[in-house]
Motif scaffolding. Structure first.
Motif, PDB file in Angstrom:
ATOM      1  N   GLU A 151     -18.597   6.470   6.528  1.00  9.98           N
ATOM      2  CA  GLU A 151     -17.471   6.267   6.005  1.00  9.98           C
ATOM      3  C   GLU A 151     -17.152   6.136   3.627  1.00  9.98           C
ATOM      4  O   GLU A 151     -18.396   5.453   3.617  1.00  9.98           O
ATOM      5  CB  GLU A 151     -16.787   5.225   6.280  1.00  9.98           C
ATOM      6  CG  GLU A 151     -16.365   5.491   7.997  1.00  9.98           C
ATOM      7  CD  GLU A 151     -15.225   6.781   8.338  1.00  9.98           C
ATOM      8  OE1 GLU A 151     -14.331   6.226   7.255  1.00  9.98           O
ATOM      9  OE2 GLU A 151     -15.923   6.731   9.385  1.00  9.98           O
ATOM     10  N   ALA A 152     -16.361   6.527   3.610  1.00 10.39           N
ATOM     11  CA  ALA A 152     -15.663   7.080   1.945  1.00 10.39           C
ATOM     12  C   ALA A 152     -15.874   4.834   1.821  1.00 10.39           C
ATOM     13  O   ALA A 152     -17.122   4.941   0.626  1.00 10.39           O
ATOM     14  CB  ALA A 152     -15.236   7.349   1.762  1.00 10.39           C
ATOM     15  N   ALA A 153     -15.492   4.279   2.743  1.00 11.15           N
ATOM     16  CA  ALA A 153     -15.556   2.870   2.167  1.00 11.15           C
ATOM     17  C   ALA A 153     -16.914   1.928   1.778  1.00 11.15           C
ATOM     18  O   ALA A 153     -17.351   1.786   1.079  1.00 11.15           O
ATOM     19  CB  ALA A 153     -13.848   2.144   2.441  1.00 11.15           C
ATOM     20  N   ASP A 154     -17.322   2.838   2.929  1.00  9.16           N
ATOM     21  CA  ASP A 154     -18.632   2.327   3.027  1.00  9.16           C
ATOM     22  C   ASP A 154     -19.953   3.391   1.714  1.00  9.16           C
ATOM     23  O   ASP A 154     -20.467   2.126   1.758  1.00  9.16           O
ATOM     24  CB  ASP A 154     -19.431   2.526   4.311  1.00  9.16           C
ATOM     25  CG  ASP A 154     -18.890   1.878   5.424  1.00  9.16           C
ATOM     26  OD1 ASP A 154     -17.899   0.191   5.236  1.00  9.16           O
ATOM     27  OD2 ASP A 154     -18.771   1.823   7.233  1.00  9.16           O
ATOM     28  N   GLN A 155     -19.533   4.458   1.390  1.00 11.96           N
ATOM     29  CA  GLN A 155     -20.249   4.637   0.719  1.00 11.96           C
ATOM     30  C   GLN A 155     -19.929   4.080  -0.534  1.00 11.96           C
ATOM     31  O   GLN A 155     -20.267   3.691  -1.668  1.00 11.96           O
ATOM     32  CB  GLN A 155     -20.008   6.437   0.580  1.00 11.96           C
ATOM     33  CG  GLN A 155     -20.770   7.214   0.703  1.00 11.96           C
ATOM     34  CD  GLN A 155     -20.748   8.252   0.948  1.00 11.96           C
ATOM     35  OE1 GLN A 155     -20.444   8.895   1.342  1.00 11.96           O
ATOM     36  NE2 GLN A 155     -21.274   8.812   0.089  1.00 11.96           N
ATOM     37  N   LEU A 156     -18.557   3.431  -1.255  1.00 10.00           N
ATOM     38  CA  LEU A 156     -18.561   2.782  -2.445  1.00 10.00           C
ATOM     39  C   LEU A 156     -18.806   1.606  -2.421  1.00 10.00           C
ATOM     40  O   LEU A 156     -19.389   0.770  -3.571  1.00 10.00           O
ATOM     41  CB  LEU A 156     -16.445   2.970  -2.227  1.00 10.00           C
ATOM     42  CG  LEU A 156     -15.728   4.028  -2.820  1.00 10.00           C
ATOM     43  CD1 LEU A 156     -14.512   3.850  -2.348  1.00 10.00           C
ATOM     44  CD2 LEU A 156     -16.058   4.096  -4.506  1.00 10.00           C
ATOM     45  N   ASP A 157     -19.087   0.765  -1.488  1.00 14.99           N
ATOM     46  CA  ASP A 157     -19.595  -0.338  -0.805  1.00 14.99           C
ATOM     47  C   ASP A 157     -21.420  -0.573  -1.297  1.00 14.99           C
ATOM     48  O   ASP A 157     -21.646  -1.474  -2.640  1.00 14.99           O
ATOM     49  CB  ASP A 157     -19.598  -0.954   0.227  1.00 14.99           C
ATOM     50  CG  ASP A 157     -18.236  -1.458   1.060  1.00 14.99           C
ATOM     51  OD1 ASP A 157     -17.353  -1.783  -0.347  1.00 14.99           O
ATOM     52  OD2 ASP A 157     -18.318  -2.060   1.679  1.00 14.99           O
ATOM     53  N   LEU A 158     -21.703   0.815  -0.848  1.00 14.90           N
ATOM     54  CA  LEU A 158     -23.024   1.398  -1.176  1.00 14.90           C
ATOM     55  C   LEU A 158     -23.301   1.218  -2.734  1.00 14.90           C
ATOM     56  O   LEU A 158     -24.230   0.611  -3.486  1.00 14.90           O
ATOM     57  CB  LEU A 158     -23.612   1.484  -0.432  1.00 14.90           C
ATOM     58  CG  LEU A 158     -24.700   2.685  -0.629  1.00 14.90           C
ATOM     59  CD1 LEU A 158     -26.352   1.476  -0.466  1.00 14.90           C
ATOM     60  CD2 LEU A 158     -25.809   3.318  -0.148  1.00 14.90           C
ATOM     61  N   LEU A 159     -22.134   2.566  -3.244  1.00  2.58           N
ATOM     62  CA  LEU A 159     -22.291   2.714  -4.765  1.00  2.58           C
ATOM     63  C   LEU A 159     -22.234   1.552  -5.848  1.00  2.58           C
ATOM     64  O   LEU A 159     -22.648   0.975  -6.648  1.00  2.58           O
ATOM     65  CB  LEU A 159     -21.005   3.523  -5.019  1.00  2.58           C
ATOM     66  CG  LEU A 159     -21.284   4.061  -6.411  1.00  2.58           C
ATOM     67  CD1 LEU A 159     -22.531   4.107  -7.059  1.00  2.58           C
ATOM     68  CD2 LEU A 159     -20.450   5.021  -7.004  1.00  2.58           C
ATOM     69  N   GLU A 198     -10.938  13.933  -3.852  1.00  2.00           N
ATOM     70  CA  GLU A 198      -9.519  14.375  -3.590  1.00  2.00           C
ATOM     71  C   GLU A 198      -8.801  13.567  -2.617  1.00  2.00           C
ATOM     72  O   GLU A 198      -8.163  14.009  -2.064  1.00  2.00           O
ATOM     73  CB  GLU A 198      -9.534  15.896  -4.028  1.00  2.00           C
ATOM     74  CG  GLU A 198     -10.801  16.813  -2.722  1.00  2.00           C
ATOM     75  CD  GLU A 198     -10.489  18.287  -3.173  1.00  2.00           C
ATOM     76  OE1 GLU A 198     -10.364  19.035  -2.248  1.00  2.00           O
ATOM     77  OE2 GLU A 198     -10.053  18.362  -4.676  1.00  2.00           O
ATOM     78  N   ASN A 199      -9.342  13.668  -1.124  1.00  2.00           N
ATOM     79  CA  ASN A 199      -9.380  13.602   0.036  1.00  2.00           C
ATOM     80  C   ASN A 199      -9.661  11.879  -0.007  1.00  2.00           C
ATOM     81  O   ASN A 199      -8.879  11.697   1.221  1.00  2.00           O
ATOM     82  CB  ASN A 199     -10.235  13.925   1.137  1.00  2.00           C
ATOM     83  CG  ASN A 199     -10.279  15.478   1.051  1.00  2.00           C
ATOM     84  OD1 ASN A 199      -9.202  15.682   0.647  1.00  2.00           O
ATOM     85  ND2 ASN A 199     -11.688  15.916   1.877  1.00  2.00           N
ATOM     86  N   LEU A 200     -10.100  11.370  -0.157  1.00  2.00           N
ATOM     87  CA  LEU A 200      -9.539  10.167  -0.631  1.00  2.00           C
ATOM     88  C   LEU A 200      -8.301   9.199  -0.865  1.00  2.00           C
ATOM     89  O   LEU A 200      -7.643   8.973  -1.308  1.00  2.00           O
ATOM     90  CB  LEU A 200     -10.680   9.135  -1.657  1.00  2.00           C
ATOM     91  CG  LEU A 200     -11.956   9.461  -1.338  1.00  2.00           C
ATOM     92  CD1 LEU A 200     -12.439   8.678  -2.339  1.00  2.00           C
ATOM     93  CD2 LEU A 200     -12.597   8.914  -0.311  1.00  2.00           C
ATOM     94  N   ALA A 201      -8.742   8.098  -0.010  1.00  2.00           N
ATOM     95  CA  ALA A 201      -6.977   7.179  -0.333  1.00  2.00           C
ATOM     96  C   ALA A 201      -6.592   7.431  -2.034  1.00  2.00           C
ATOM     97  O   ALA A 201      -7.623   6.480  -2.296  1.00  2.00           O
ATOM     98  CB  ALA A 201      -6.273   6.200   0.849  1.00  2.00           C
ATOM     99  N   PRO A 202      -5.277   6.568  -2.857  1.00  2.00           N
ATOM    100  CA  PRO A 202      -5.422   6.434  -3.604  1.00  2.00           C
ATOM    101  C   PRO A 202      -6.337   4.996  -4.284  1.00  2.00           C
ATOM    102  O   PRO A 202      -6.423   5.451  -5.266  1.00  2.00           O
ATOM    103  CB  PRO A 202      -3.558   6.147  -4.219  1.00  2.00           C
ATOM    104  CG  PRO A 202      -3.454   7.228  -3.329  1.00  2.00           C
ATOM    105  CD  PRO A 202      -4.224   6.768  -1.582  1.00  2.00           C
ATOM    106  N   PRO A 203      -5.967   3.787  -2.904  1.00  2.00           N
ATOM    107  CA  PRO A 203      -7.214   2.333  -3.519  1.00  2.00           C
ATOM    108  C   PRO A 203      -8.254   2.847  -3.884  1.00  2.00           C
ATOM    109  O   PRO A 203      -8.747   2.493  -4.307  1.00  2.00           O
ATOM    110  CB  PRO A 203      -7.011   1.997  -2.680  1.00  2.00           C
ATOM    111  CG  PRO A 203      -5.482   2.456  -1.893  1.00  2.00           C
ATOM    112  CD  PRO A 203      -4.924   3.670  -2.517  1.00  2.00           C
ATOM    113  N   LEU A 204      -9.011   4.027  -2.555  1.00  2.00           N
ATOM    114  CA  LEU A 204     -10.084   4.044  -3.104  1.00  2.00           C
ATOM    115  C   LEU A 204     -10.744   5.269  -4.088  1.00  2.00           C
ATOM    116  O   LEU A 204     -11.283   5.196  -4.604  1.00  2.00           O
ATOM    117  CB  LEU A 204     -10.879   4.949  -1.700  1.00  2.00           C
ATOM    118  CG  LEU A 204     -10.467   4.517  -0.690  1.00  2.00           C
ATOM    119  CD1 LEU A 204     -10.838   4.845   0.250  1.00  2.00           C
ATOM    120  CD2 LEU A 204     -11.450   2.937  -0.436  1.00  2.00           C
TER     121      LEU A 204
END
Length: 196
Positions: free
Chosen positions: A9-17, A64-70
């Motif tokens: 999940e992108a949100a989890d990847q962002l948390d990791l980053l 480009e496929n992420l929601a604006p907040p992400l």
């Protein structure tokens, strides 16, 4: 197949980053190459510059496929990475060269295991990650003698692998093929066909 060692999940990847960037300074100042993230995210890859880069690159590919907040969060994290690159350029170069050597040795070891019949061709999607990380890391250090020696050694392994592999569909999830083009990451578009 999804990318080895990255959350789906992108949100989890962002948390990791975010955690990777939070711990980057301590990592750069330490003698460690594979830095444990302290269990802050459960079962995650250790912090290395290569792991940070592959995480960032795949997030950028899906941006480009992420929601604006992400998307906004990703932009902030990208800025943080750029600031770190400027502030810690020498330490980043040193760690990148160290990791390039480690990734080269891991890739060489896999090819040798294949040659001896010990390597598992079914694990190729995981093992090729070391070759990809080497390539990502190559963008960080200056092109000095140590760098050129590592590149030369990897070119030799690439020639060896090309002679015993065949073209194949993109190894990982096709959604990431844009992030890893064939001209720069050819090993992701091949598979081993015989002992190396």
């Amino acid at each position: 197949m999804s990318l080895p060692s990255l959350p789906g999940e992108a949100a989890d990847q962002l948390d990791l980053l975010s955690v990777q960037l939070d711990e980057l300074k301590a990592y750069l100042l330490s003698p460690e190459l594979f830095w444990p993230l302290g269990g802050r995210l459960g079962d995650t890859p250790r912090l290395t510059l290569g792991n940070l880069l592959i995480n960032l690159r795949t997030l950028q590919a899906r941006s480009e496929n992420l929601a604006p907040p992400l998307q906004n969060r990703l932009a902030r994290l990208e800025s943080s990475w750029q600031r770190s690159r400027e502030e810690w350029a020498a330490a980043i170069s040193k760690k990148a060269l160290q990791e390039m050597g480690a990734r080269l040795n891991l890739w060489r070891g896999y090819l040798e295991d294949l040659d001896e019949g010990l390597g598992n061709r079914l694990n190729y999607a995981t093992e090729v990650r070391n070759r990809v990380l080497f390539e990502l890391l190559a963008s960080l250090p200056p092109k000095d003698e140590e760098y050129e020696n590592l590149r030369k050694a990897m070119r030799s392994l690439d020639e060896r692998f090309a002679s015993v592999s065949s073209p194949a569909p993109f190894t990982w999830n096709s959604a990431y093929s844009k992030a890893f083009p064939k001209d720069r990451f050819p090993a992701l578009y091949r598979k081993p066909t015989q002992p190396v």
